[in-house]
Design a protein around this motif. Structure first.
Motif, PDB file in Angstrom:
ATOM      1  N   THR A 101       1.085  -1.469  -0.406  1.00  0.00           N
ATOM      2  CA  THR A 101       0.451  -0.067   0.153  1.00  0.00           C
ATOM      3  C   THR A 101       0.600   0.975   0.083  1.00  0.00           C
ATOM      4  OG1 THR A 101      -0.161  -0.294   2.389  1.00  0.00           O
ATOM      5  CG2 THR A 101      -1.192  -1.226   1.586  1.00  0.00           C
ATOM      6  N   LEU A 102       0.240   2.263  -0.081  1.00  0.00           N
ATOM      7  CA  LEU A 102       0.829   3.357  -0.352  1.00  0.00           C
ATOM      8  C   LEU A 102       1.372   3.880   0.808  1.00  0.00           C
ATOM      9  CD1 LEU A 102       1.534   5.423  -2.471  1.00  0.00           C
ATOM     10  CD2 LEU A 102      -0.952   6.849  -1.658  1.00  0.00           C
ATOM     11  N   ALA A 103       1.128   3.581   2.453  1.00  0.00           N
ATOM     12  CA  ALA A 103       1.303   3.566   3.647  1.00  0.00           C
ATOM     13  C   ALA A 103       2.098   2.925   4.011  1.00  0.00           C
ATOM     14  CB  ALA A 103      -0.101   3.893   4.608  1.00  0.00           C
ATOM     15  N   ASP A 104       2.180   1.367   3.230  1.00  0.00           N
ATOM     16  CA  ASP A 104       3.456   1.319   3.321  1.00  0.00           C
ATOM     17  C   ASP A 104       4.551   1.422   2.636  1.00  0.00           C
ATOM     18  OD1 ASP A 104       2.100  -0.363   5.109  1.00  0.00           O
ATOM     19  OD2 ASP A 104       1.904  -2.587   3.609  1.00  0.00           O
ATOM     20  N   LEU A 105       4.412   2.090   1.583  1.00  0.00           N
ATOM     21  CA  LEU A 105       5.364   2.860   1.444  1.00  0.00           C
ATOM     22  C   LEU A 105       6.152   3.602   2.002  1.00  0.00           C
ATOM     23  CD1 LEU A 105       7.155   2.338  -1.337  1.00  0.00           C
ATOM     24  CD2 LEU A 105       5.724   4.759  -2.341  1.00  0.00           C
ATOM     25  N   ARG A 106       5.165   4.534   2.565  1.00  0.00           N
ATOM     26  CA  ARG A 106       5.828   5.998   3.497  1.00  0.00           C
ATOM     27  C   ARG A 106       6.357   5.250   4.674  1.00  0.00           C
ATOM     28  NH1 ARG A 106       0.799   8.216   2.222  1.00  0.00           N
ATOM     29  NH2 ARG A 106       0.147   9.123  -0.020  1.00  0.00           N
ATOM     30  N   VAL A 107       5.715   4.504   5.148  1.00  0.00           N
ATOM     31  CA  VAL A 107       6.740   3.738   5.987  1.00  0.00           C
ATOM     32  C   VAL A 107       8.182   3.182   5.297  1.00  0.00           C
ATOM     33  CG1 VAL A 107       7.148   2.344   7.570  1.00  0.00           C
ATOM     34  CG2 VAL A 107       4.555   2.853   7.255  1.00  0.00           C
ATOM     35  N   LEU A 108       8.325   3.150   4.877  1.00  0.00           N
ATOM     36  CA  LEU A 108       9.620   3.020   3.968  1.00  0.00           C
ATOM     37  C   LEU A 108      10.316   3.533   3.757  1.00  0.00           C
ATOM     38  CD1 LEU A 108      11.780   0.382   3.293  1.00  0.00           C
ATOM     39  CD2 LEU A 108      10.569   0.379   0.793  1.00  0.00           C
ATOM     40  N   GLN A 109       9.550   4.989   3.085  1.00  0.00           N
ATOM     41  CA  GLN A 109      10.595   5.754   2.773  1.00  0.00           C
ATOM     42  C   GLN A 109      11.222   6.644   3.824  1.00  0.00           C
ATOM     43  OE1 GLN A 109       7.204   8.406   0.751  1.00  0.00           O
ATOM     44  NE2 GLN A 109       8.730   8.078  -1.412  1.00  0.00           N
ATOM     45  N   GLU A 110      10.129   6.330   4.748  1.00  0.00           N
ATOM     46  CA  GLU A 110      10.333   7.205   6.211  1.00  0.00           C
ATOM     47  C   GLU A 110      11.765   6.507   7.099  1.00  0.00           C
ATOM     48  OE1 GLU A 110       7.667   7.975   8.892  1.00  0.00           O
ATOM     49  OE2 GLU A 110       6.396   9.301   7.486  1.00  0.00           O
ATOM     50  N   ALA A 111      11.585   5.507   6.838  1.00  0.00           N
ATOM     51  CA  ALA A 111      12.495   4.100   7.643  1.00  0.00           C
ATOM     52  C   ALA A 111      13.844   4.440   6.825  1.00  0.00           C
ATOM     53  CB  ALA A 111      12.409   3.139   7.535  1.00  0.00           C
ATOM     54  N   ALA A 112      14.168   4.645   5.075  1.00  0.00           N
ATOM     55  CA  ALA A 112      15.748   4.417   4.540  1.00  0.00           C
ATOM     56  C   ALA A 112      15.427   6.120   5.552  1.00  0.00           C
ATOM     57  CB  ALA A 112      14.754   5.368   2.910  1.00  0.00           C
ATOM     58  N   ALA A 113      14.741   7.442   5.138  1.00  0.00           N
ATOM     59  CA  ALA A 113      15.441   8.685   5.083  1.00  0.00           C
ATOM     60  C   ALA A 113      15.507   8.794   6.922  1.00  0.00           C
ATOM     61  CB  ALA A 113      14.554   9.497   5.273  1.00  0.00           C
ATOM     62  N   THR A 114      15.558   8.366   7.629  1.00  0.00           N
ATOM     63  CA  THR A 114      16.325   8.054   8.917  1.00  0.00           C
ATOM     64  C   THR A 114      17.391   7.561   8.513  1.00  0.00           C
ATOM     65  OG1 THR A 114      14.095   7.962   9.892  1.00  0.00           O
ATOM     66  CG2 THR A 114      15.590   7.688  11.231  1.00  0.00           C
ATOM     67  N   SER A 115      17.291   6.303   8.315  1.00  0.00           N
ATOM     68  CA  SER A 115      19.110   6.082   8.418  1.00  0.00           C
ATOM     69  C   SER A 115      19.559   5.827   7.162  1.00  0.00           C
ATOM     70  CB  SER A 115      18.916   3.928   7.954  1.00  0.00           C
ATOM     71  OG  SER A 115      18.156   3.674   7.379  1.00  0.00           O
ATOM     72  N   GLY A 116      19.257   7.035   6.258  1.00  0.00           N
ATOM     73  CA  GLY A 116      19.951   7.637   5.473  1.00  0.00           C
ATOM     74  C   GLY A 116      20.736   6.237   4.190  1.00  0.00           C
ATOM     75  N   ALA A 117      20.076   5.198   4.635  1.00  0.00           N
ATOM     76  CA  ALA A 117      20.336   3.822   3.345  1.00  0.00           C
ATOM     77  C   ALA A 117      19.755   4.214   1.821  1.00  0.00           C
ATOM     78  CB  ALA A 117      19.116   2.289   4.470  1.00  0.00           C
ATOM     79  N   ARG A 118      20.038   3.880   0.841  1.00  0.00           N
ATOM     80  CA  ARG A 118      19.052   3.950  -0.687  1.00  0.00           C
ATOM     81  C   ARG A 118      18.517   3.328  -0.549  1.00  0.00           C
ATOM     82  NH1 ARG A 118      24.313   6.352  -3.190  1.00  0.00           N
ATOM     83  NH2 ARG A 118      25.773   4.107  -1.573  1.00  0.00           N
ATOM     84  N   VAL A 119      17.465   2.814  -1.638  1.00  0.00           N
ATOM     85  CA  VAL A 119      16.390   2.535  -1.704  1.00  0.00           C
ATOM     86  C   VAL A 119      16.132   2.224  -2.920  1.00  0.00           C
ATOM     87  CG1 VAL A 119      14.089   1.551  -1.729  1.00  0.00           C
ATOM     88  CG2 VAL A 119      15.421   2.464   0.295  1.00  0.00           C
ATOM     89  N   GLN A 120      16.203   1.099  -4.354  1.00  0.00           N
ATOM     90  CA  GLN A 120      15.905   0.532  -5.332  1.00  0.00           C
ATOM     91  C   GLN A 120      14.528  -0.366  -5.426  1.00  0.00           C
ATOM     92  OE1 GLN A 120      18.797   2.267  -7.975  1.00  0.00           O
ATOM     93  NE2 GLN A 120      17.857   0.644  -9.868  1.00  0.00           N
TER      94      GLN A 120
END
Ligand SMILES: NC(=O)c1ccc[n+]([C@@H]2O[C@H](COP(=O)([O-])OP(=O)(O)OC[C@H]3O[C@@H](n4cnc5c(N)ncnc54)[C@H](O)[C@@H]3O)[C@@H](O)[C@H]2O)c1
Length: 220
Positions: A101-120
């Motif tokens: 879901t879009l909500a899950d995507l936001r959760v993942l985006q936030e987690a990545a922004a917090t740790s600085g990890a890149r997601v492709q």
């Protein structure tokens, strides 16, 4: 000489085998240090040096030299695995579709922004070398004025309401006739109660002196 990128693969069967082929193709530029899957890989499917674990937490607990984790598991497992990876600050290549879901995507985006990890996410063009080739005008097209996209897909004709090949109405009638059980055509007004007939039907059925061609008797 560029540094070798260390990789862990989560999900070694199914589409994971495509990643294994790609990693093999990249040769010395990458090193598959570990893999995780509850179903052990087939004999010889992984390089000899690759450590194998039953799940991602066990892999991460035992390995600390990973640059990128590739997650190629079924969709319903993505969010949890992806959060675990980026939560450790490790870059993630997540197979498409990223999450449910879009909500899950936001959760993942936030987690990545917090740790600085890149997601492709797999199956998208931003990681494609074609993009750079266009930007550098390697195809000699001149300045780019606009970008468009063309999609092409195929589906079974039945889905689009078309007759499947070899099943046209006349073919069906011919087949029935060959089998010797062709029936006279059925009246077409079964669906239309008498009192709801349209004007032309009413004129036809009430013996109007100038009956109009009637929809429910067409083709009889
Ligand atoms: N990019 C593409 O063109 C493309 C094509 C096909 C599939 N995919 C994607 O690849 C992903 C995997 O698809 P698939 O058809 O290979 O799935 P699959 O059901 O075959 O599973 C792949 C592997 O993941 C393992 N697995 C399942 N849960 C796991 C977990 N929690 N931890 C570790 N391993 C686990 C399974 O044992 C299996 O070996 C999906 O996201 C799918 O959409 C992408």
């Amino acid at each position: 000489m560029p540094r070798t990128t260390t990789i862990a693969l989560v999900g070694v069967h199914g589409y994971g085998t495509v990643h294994l082929d790609n990693l093999r193709r990249l040769g010395d530029r990458v090193r598959l240090v570990a893999a995780a899957d509850p179903r052990p890989p087939a004999l010889g499917a992984l390089p000899e040096h690759t450590r194998v674990f039953a799940d991602l937490p066990a892999l991460l607990a035992a390995t600390d030299d990973i640059d990128v984790v590739i997650v190629a598991t079924p969709l319903h497992t993505h969010l949890e695995l992806a959060r675990t990876v980026v939560g450790r600050g490790i870059d993630l290549y997540l197979e498409k579709p990223p999450v449910l879901t879009l909500a899950d995507l936001r959760v993942l985006q936030e987690a990545a922004a917090t740790s600085g990890a890149r997601v492709q996410v797999g199956f998208q063009s931003l990681g494609s070398r074609a993009l750079r080739a266009f930007a550098e005008d390697r195809f000699d097209l001149g300045p780019i004025r606009a970008i468009g996209a063309v999609g092409l897909w195929a589906t079974r004709p039945r889905v689009l309401g078309a007759q499947p090949v070899g099943r046209a109405p006349q073919a069906r009638r011919r087949r029935r006739r060959r089998r010797g059980h062709d029936q006279p055509a059925r009246p077409r007004h079964r669906h239309r109660p008498r009192d709801r007939r349209n004007d032309s039907c009413r004129r036809h059925h009430t013996g109007h002196r100038r009956p109009l061609p009637c929809q429910c008797h067409r083709g009889r």
